[in-house]
Design a protein around this motif. Structure first.
Motif, PDB file in Angstrom:
ATOM      1  N   SER A 269       0.825  -1.212   0.000  1.00  0.00           N
ATOM      2  CA  SER A 269       0.000   0.000   0.000  1.00  0.00           C
ATOM      3  C   SER A 269       0.858   1.261   0.000  1.00  0.00           C
ATOM      4  O   SER A 269       0.434   2.308  -0.487  1.00  0.00           O
ATOM      5  CB  SER A 269      -0.943   0.006   1.212  1.00  0.00           C
ATOM      6  OG  SER A 269      -0.235   0.260   2.416  1.00  0.00           O
ATOM      7  N   GLN A 270       2.075   1.173   0.550  1.00  0.00           N
ATOM      8  CA  GLN A 270       2.965   2.322   0.616  1.00  0.00           C
ATOM      9  C   GLN A 270       3.822   2.473  -0.635  1.00  0.00           C
ATOM     10  O   GLN A 270       4.392   3.542  -0.871  1.00  0.00           O
ATOM     11  CB  GLN A 270       3.894   2.203   1.835  1.00  0.00           C
ATOM     12  CG  GLN A 270       3.187   2.157   3.175  1.00  0.00           C
ATOM     13  CD  GLN A 270       2.494   3.461   3.504  1.00  0.00           C
ATOM     14  OE1 GLN A 270       2.923   4.534   3.095  1.00  0.00           O
ATOM     15  NE2 GLN A 270       1.395   3.382   4.237  1.00  0.00           N
ATOM     16  N   ALA A 271       3.904   1.404  -1.444  1.00  0.00           N
ATOM     17  CA  ALA A 271       4.762   1.443  -2.629  1.00  0.00           C
ATOM     18  C   ALA A 271       4.099   2.231  -3.751  1.00  0.00           C
ATOM     19  O   ALA A 271       2.885   2.396  -3.793  1.00  0.00           O
ATOM     20  CB  ALA A 271       5.063   0.014  -3.092  1.00  0.00           C
ATOM     21  N   ASP A 272       4.923   2.716  -4.683  1.00  0.00           N
ATOM     22  CA  ASP A 272       4.402   3.458  -5.828  1.00  0.00           C
ATOM     23  C   ASP A 272       3.818   2.541  -6.892  1.00  0.00           C
ATOM     24  O   ASP A 272       3.115   3.008  -7.799  1.00  0.00           O
ATOM     25  CB  ASP A 272       5.510   4.317  -6.452  1.00  0.00           C
ATOM     26  CG  ASP A 272       5.961   5.429  -5.516  1.00  0.00           C
ATOM     27  OD1 ASP A 272       5.129   5.907  -4.714  1.00  0.00           O
ATOM     28  OD2 ASP A 272       7.141   5.811  -5.574  1.00  0.00           O
ATOM     29  N   GLY A 273       4.116   1.258  -6.815  1.00  0.00           N
ATOM     30  CA  GLY A 273       3.604   0.301  -7.800  1.00  0.00           C
ATOM     31  C   GLY A 273       3.922  -1.109  -7.368  1.00  0.00           C
ATOM     32  O   GLY A 273       4.283  -1.366  -6.211  1.00  0.00           O
ATOM     33  N   ALA A 274       3.767  -2.045  -8.312  1.00  0.00           N
ATOM     34  CA  ALA A 274       4.019  -3.454  -8.024  1.00  0.00           C
ATOM     35  C   ALA A 274       5.493  -3.682  -7.669  1.00  0.00           C
ATOM     36  O   ALA A 274       6.374  -2.942  -8.123  1.00  0.00           O
ATOM     37  CB  ALA A 274       3.625  -4.309  -9.219  1.00  0.00           C
ATOM     38  N   LEU A 275       5.746  -4.717  -6.848  1.00  0.00           N
ATOM     39  CA  LEU A 275       7.100  -4.978  -6.358  1.00  0.00           C
ATOM     40  C   LEU A 275       7.523  -6.405  -6.658  1.00  0.00           C
ATOM     41  O   LEU A 275       6.698  -7.332  -6.649  1.00  0.00           O
ATOM     42  CB  LEU A 275       7.167  -4.759  -4.840  1.00  0.00           C
ATOM     43  CG  LEU A 275       6.934  -3.335  -4.321  1.00  0.00           C
ATOM     44  CD1 LEU A 275       6.913  -3.336  -2.802  1.00  0.00           C
ATOM     45  CD2 LEU A 275       7.997  -2.384  -4.839  1.00  0.00           C
ATOM     46  N   MET A 276       8.816  -6.564  -6.886  1.00  0.00           N
ATOM     47  CA  MET A 276       9.391  -7.906  -6.958  1.00  0.00           C
ATOM     48  C   MET A 276       9.376  -8.524  -5.572  1.00  0.00           C
ATOM     49  O   MET A 276       9.359  -7.813  -4.555  1.00  0.00           O
ATOM     50  CB  MET A 276      10.829  -7.837  -7.476  1.00  0.00           C
ATOM     51  CG  MET A 276      10.963  -7.284  -8.891  1.00  0.00           C
ATOM     52  SD  MET A 276      10.247  -8.387 -10.128  1.00  0.00           S
ATOM     53  CE  MET A 276      11.410  -9.771 -10.072  1.00  0.00           C
TER      54      MET A 276
ATOM     55  N   VAL B 232      -2.248  -9.882  -6.132  1.00  0.00           N
ATOM     56  CA  VAL B 232      -2.154 -10.494  -7.454  1.00  0.00           C
ATOM     57  C   VAL B 232      -0.697 -10.460  -7.897  1.00  0.00           C
ATOM     58  O   VAL B 232       0.074  -9.595  -7.470  1.00  0.00           O
ATOM     59  CB  VAL B 232      -3.036  -9.769  -8.497  1.00  0.00           C
ATOM     60  CG1 VAL B 232      -4.511  -9.966  -8.187  1.00  0.00           C
ATOM     61  CG2 VAL B 232      -2.697  -8.295  -8.577  1.00  0.00           C
ATOM     62  N   GLN B 233      -0.338 -11.413  -8.758  1.00  0.00           N
ATOM     63  CA  GLN B 233       1.019 -11.458  -9.305  1.00  0.00           C
ATOM     64  C   GLN B 233       0.955 -11.406 -10.816  1.00  0.00           C
ATOM     65  O   GLN B 233       0.221 -12.182 -11.449  1.00  0.00           O
ATOM     66  CB  GLN B 233       1.757 -12.719  -8.867  1.00  0.00           C
ATOM     67  CG  GLN B 233       3.210 -12.762  -9.339  1.00  0.00           C
ATOM     68  CD  GLN B 233       3.922 -14.039  -8.931  1.00  0.00           C
ATOM     69  OE1 GLN B 233       3.286 -15.093  -8.775  1.00  0.00           O
ATOM     70  NE2 GLN B 233       5.237 -13.971  -8.756  1.00  0.00           N
ATOM     71  N   ASP B 234       1.705 -10.492 -11.406  1.00  0.00           N
ATOM     72  CA  ASP B 234       1.749 -10.384 -12.857  1.00  0.00           C
ATOM     73  C   ASP B 234       2.508 -11.590 -13.419  1.00  0.00           C
ATOM     74  O   ASP B 234       3.655 -11.833 -13.020  1.00  0.00           O
ATOM     75  CB  ASP B 234       2.452  -9.085 -13.267  1.00  0.00           C
ATOM     76  CG  ASP B 234       2.394  -8.846 -14.770  1.00  0.00           C
ATOM     77  OD1 ASP B 234       3.141  -9.517 -15.504  1.00  0.00           O
ATOM     78  OD2 ASP B 234       1.606  -7.977 -15.183  1.00  0.00           O
TER      79      ASP B 234
END
Length: 291
Positions: A38-45, A74-76
């Motif tokens: 929730s704190q990240a700017d986008g999806a993370l590894m 979810v995972q891309d």
């Protein structure tokens, strides 16, 4: 006759009656991953998400498998990055729909009153402009002759300056506020600037108004000293909602003989800190500062 046995206390009821003590540690640990997302700017590894949550990648992966099954994550399939899922969105939207900004602010007013020692108010945008909807006077302070329901001027009150600065800088709100500012400015030009107790810091032109509002946005806080009433000073701090809209203004005001009107003084600092926390509680995430 057999002795009647007392019915056993239902396990679930007994658990519900116990004080909240231990909790479930695994739930608290798993939440760190959701909070990091929730704190990240986008999806993370995986490695970055695990590091942000303060756990090993293997441990984080076990939690993420369960969170994916529940739709919280979810995972891309291409990038393998993780992000918040549809279940997290539903929970967030439900929470936002139930938020009451004024109620949140009123719950914090008593603590802020104890910290500042001065009269506090809450203002929202009404049909005719920024309107006082809650008021609490500090004991042993000079009373200020304002009432609930009063509509504050845009250019000579801290409340009005706050709303004009943070609502009137773009979009539909700017189109609504701009003519109100021009009308008020024309009235101010007719006021006498000299007298026994003259009002000061009153803009006399549109460039002066723009400079005043730009300074308010830069500081994140509006201030008046002798502008609304002779001998009265005050601050108003903006509280934003999750969409970045101005939800309300938090106001502190009082006699300049007792209220510290310095930008870095205790009342301004406490007010701004409270407003920023309220904004965060309402889901607001400020834009990163320009380099």
């Amino acid at each position: 006759m057999p002795v009647a046995q007392r019915p056993a206390l239902d396990t679930e009821a007994r658990d519900d009656a116990e004080p909240l003590r231990a909790g479930i540690q695994s739930v608290e640990v798993g939440f760190e991953l959701l909070d990091a997302l929730s704190q990240a700017d986008g999806a993370l590894m995986l490695r970055d998400l695990a590091a942000a949550a303060g756990m090993s990648a293997a441990k984080a992966h076990r939690y993420l498998v369960s969170f994916q099954r529940m739709g919280l994550v979810v995972q891309d399939p291409v990038s393998t990055r993780y992000d918040l899922g549809p279940a997290a969105l539903r929970i967030g939207l439900a929470s936002l729909a139930r938020l009451d900004a004024v109620k949140f602010a009123r719950e914090r007013i008593d603590g802020l009153l104890a910290e500042t020692g001065h009269t506090l108010a809450i203002a929202v945008w009404g049909n005719q402009g920024p309107t006082m909807v809650h008021w609490i006077e500090a004991p042993q302070t000079v009373p200020v002759t304002l009432r609930l329901g009063d509509v504050m001027p845009l250019l000579t009150s801290a409340t009005g300056r706050c709303f004009a600065a943070f609502m009137g800088n773009e979009g539909r709100d700017a189109q609504r506020i701009a003519p109100m500012v021009r009308e008020e400015l024309s009235r101010l030009k007719k006021l006498p600037l000299h007298g026994e107790l003259p009002l000061v810091d009153v803009p006399q032109s549109l460039p002066e108004v723009q400079a005043l509002l730009e300074d308010t946005r830069r500081r994140g806080l509006a201030r008046v000293v002798h502008s609304l009433l002779p001998g009265v000073g005050g601050f108003c701090a903006p509280v934003f909602d999750a969409q970045g809209r101005l939800a309300l203004g938090l106001v502190v005001l009082g006699s300049v003989a007792t209220l510290d009107t310095d930008w870095e003084g205790a009342p301004a600092t406490a007010l701004l800190r409270c407003a920023r926390q309220l904004s965060a509680d309402l889901g607001h995430r400020p834009l990163p500062a320009s380099p």
